[in-house]
Design an enzyme around this catalytic site. Sequence first.
Site, PDB file in Angstrom:
ATOM      1  N   ASN A  15       7.084   0.724 -11.505  1.00 45.01           N
ATOM      2  CA  ASN A  15       6.770  -0.005 -10.339  1.00 45.01           C
ATOM      3  C   ASN A  15       5.708   0.767  -9.522  1.00 45.01           C
ATOM      4  O   ASN A  15       5.977   1.835  -9.040  1.00 45.01           O
ATOM      5  CB  ASN A  15       7.830  -0.107  -9.306  1.00 45.01           C
ATOM      6  CG  ASN A  15       7.660  -1.190  -8.273  1.00 45.01           C
ATOM      7  OD1 ASN A  15       6.557  -1.444  -7.691  1.00 45.01           O
ATOM      8  ND2 ASN A  15       8.816  -1.945  -7.622  1.00 45.01           N
ATOM      9  N   ARG A  96       5.562  -3.928 -12.789  1.00 40.30           N
ATOM     10  CA  ARG A  96       5.531  -4.871 -11.784  1.00 40.30           C
ATOM     11  C   ARG A  96       3.864  -4.867 -11.371  1.00 40.30           C
ATOM     12  O   ARG A  96       3.178  -4.051 -11.089  1.00 40.30           O
ATOM     13  CB  ARG A  96       6.153  -4.278 -10.476  1.00 40.30           C
ATOM     14  CG  ARG A  96       5.761  -5.176  -9.079  1.00 40.30           C
ATOM     15  CD  ARG A  96       6.766  -4.604  -7.804  1.00 40.30           C
ATOM     16  NE  ARG A  96       6.367  -5.199  -6.667  1.00 40.30           N
ATOM     17  CZ  ARG A  96       5.576  -4.784  -5.786  1.00 40.30           C
ATOM     18  NH1 ARG A  96       5.017  -3.400  -5.923  1.00 40.30           N
ATOM     19  NH2 ARG A  96       5.608  -5.183  -4.536  1.00 40.30           N
ATOM     20  N   HIS A 184       6.409 -10.323  -2.930  1.00 39.68           N
ATOM     21  CA  HIS A 184       7.803 -10.009  -2.949  1.00 39.68           C
ATOM     22  C   HIS A 184       8.475 -11.068  -3.840  1.00 39.68           C
ATOM     23  O   HIS A 184       9.520 -11.045  -3.503  1.00 39.68           O
ATOM     24  CB  HIS A 184       8.417  -9.823  -1.485  1.00 39.68           C
ATOM     25  CG  HIS A 184       7.672  -8.684  -0.752  1.00 39.68           C
ATOM     26  ND1 HIS A 184       7.354  -8.824   0.634  1.00 39.68           N
ATOM     27  CD2 HIS A 184       7.500  -7.482  -1.232  1.00 39.68           C
ATOM     28  CE1 HIS A 184       6.921  -7.556   1.060  1.00 39.68           C
ATOM     29  NE2 HIS A 184       6.891  -6.893   0.098  1.00 39.68           N
ATOM     30  N   ARG A 244      -0.242  -2.206   7.700  1.00 41.97           N
ATOM     31  CA  ARG A 244      -0.809  -3.886   7.701  1.00 41.97           C
ATOM     32  C   ARG A 244      -0.668  -4.567   8.938  1.00 41.97           C
ATOM     33  O   ARG A 244       0.445  -4.474   9.488  1.00 41.97           O
ATOM     34  CB  ARG A 244      -0.586  -4.267   6.524  1.00 41.97           C
ATOM     35  CG  ARG A 244      -0.559  -3.800   5.141  1.00 41.97           C
ATOM     36  CD  ARG A 244      -0.225  -4.663   3.856  1.00 41.97           C
ATOM     37  NE  ARG A 244       0.444  -3.707   2.933  1.00 41.97           N
ATOM     38  CZ  ARG A 244       1.240  -4.217   1.875  1.00 41.97           C
ATOM     39  NH1 ARG A 244       1.500  -5.486   1.916  1.00 41.97           N
ATOM     40  NH2 ARG A 244       1.877  -3.226   0.861  1.00 41.97           N
ATOM     41  N   GLU A 384      14.017  -4.799  -7.453  1.00 39.01           N
ATOM     42  CA  GLU A 384      13.136  -5.327  -8.035  1.00 39.01           C
ATOM     43  C   GLU A 384      13.344  -4.778  -9.461  1.00 39.01           C
ATOM     44  O   GLU A 384      12.846  -5.511 -10.626  1.00 39.01           O
ATOM     45  CB  GLU A 384      12.028  -5.095  -7.507  1.00 39.01           C
ATOM     46  CG  GLU A 384      11.741  -5.578  -6.194  1.00 39.01           C
ATOM     47  CD  GLU A 384      10.509  -4.885  -5.166  1.00 39.01           C
ATOM     48  OE1 GLU A 384       9.807  -5.663  -4.657  1.00 39.01           O
ATOM     49  OE2 GLU A 384      10.379  -3.762  -5.308  1.00 39.01           O
TER      50      GLU A 384
END
Length: 402
Positions: A15, A96, A184, A244, A384
Amino acid sequence: MNSMKPAHPRILTINGGSSSIKFALFEAGDALQRILEGGVERIGLPDATLRVKGVNQADNFSRPVTAPDHPAAVDVLMHWIEERVGRDAVAAVGHRVVHGGPKYWEPQRITAEMVEELRQLSPFDPDHLPEEILLTETFHRRFPVLTQIACFDTAFHHDMPRVAHLLPIPRKYDARGVRRYGFHGLSCEYLMEELARLDGHAVPDRVILAHFGNGASLTAVRAGKSIDNSMSLTPTAGMPMSSRSGDLDPSLAWYLARTEQVTAKQFYHMINHESGLLGVSETSSDMRDLLEHEAKDVRAAEAVALFCYQAKKWIGAYAAALGGLDALAFAGGIGEHAPPVRARICDGLGFLGIELDPERNAKNAPLISTDAGRVKVRVIRTDEELMIARSVARVLGIGPPR
């Protein structure tokens, strides 16, 4: 070096972030067992570090490494894994991949053709895709025959209703793949499995998933299917995040171009790396710092307030889209570890059936709603890496059936 083949196939998950590579190593026996996890942090800086945690105490360590870039970090990581488990111990690597554009969403083997097409898609996500491509190429150079699988973070949202995908701009852009994708997705998939398990394998019908980490998004899920996600064409949209901006007036770009000669590239950098919590507070992108300083720094207080206010608005909007709410799940670094943030977001949402138990919330308990509350509000540590490993096992047909 140990060169014995393990009894069961092992799957490495990768990841990659802008300054880190997280990894986990799973053994695919009767169940997927995580035997190692960790990562290379602060890539590109003099104090880069390799951290590892394992089932054996001897595997727990942190040490400085030389990692000026991602390929060097992969070399450091794979050299250690080879020393620890043997060169032939890994059956496959699962990556990922944040964005697959309109063509790629299902987990699948990485081919030269896919890498070339992902390179063409880099304008969709220039902050993540180039580094993710670089990682796959670095692995291929070091281990040419090792199977690599791409797991796309947009997959969970691929079948959102058409009305959620559409962007209100000239239709010709939709044909070029300019639409809402949602992100996500690996986290969302895990959270839904956990919600089903916690509720005795009955999936709650109307669910909002709040994944609040460095990136923050909310997802509306009906009957187990994503119907909307606050991120859009890129992961910059929706909620204000660590650095962000989230959603903005689109004309701001032209306003800044006219008044301050801000170029499109500078604007992109600003809304991805200088905005959100960092932009409003002017001090930190980390929610922990802001909560610590909000009592004496109005800028920190306003950054926290804006984050909570926008999250509350998204929950209200998605409750409307879902026609009500049965469960709300918080995940990610902020979602899992910031009780004041959860409390402020949920304050005033009693009309939706959301009622927090202050003591449970303060302890980051798995269930933080009151027993009388209509909506079950949960705190779930997302995973994840496990979802990537499951996807790889499924593609290769190894390990336990799902």
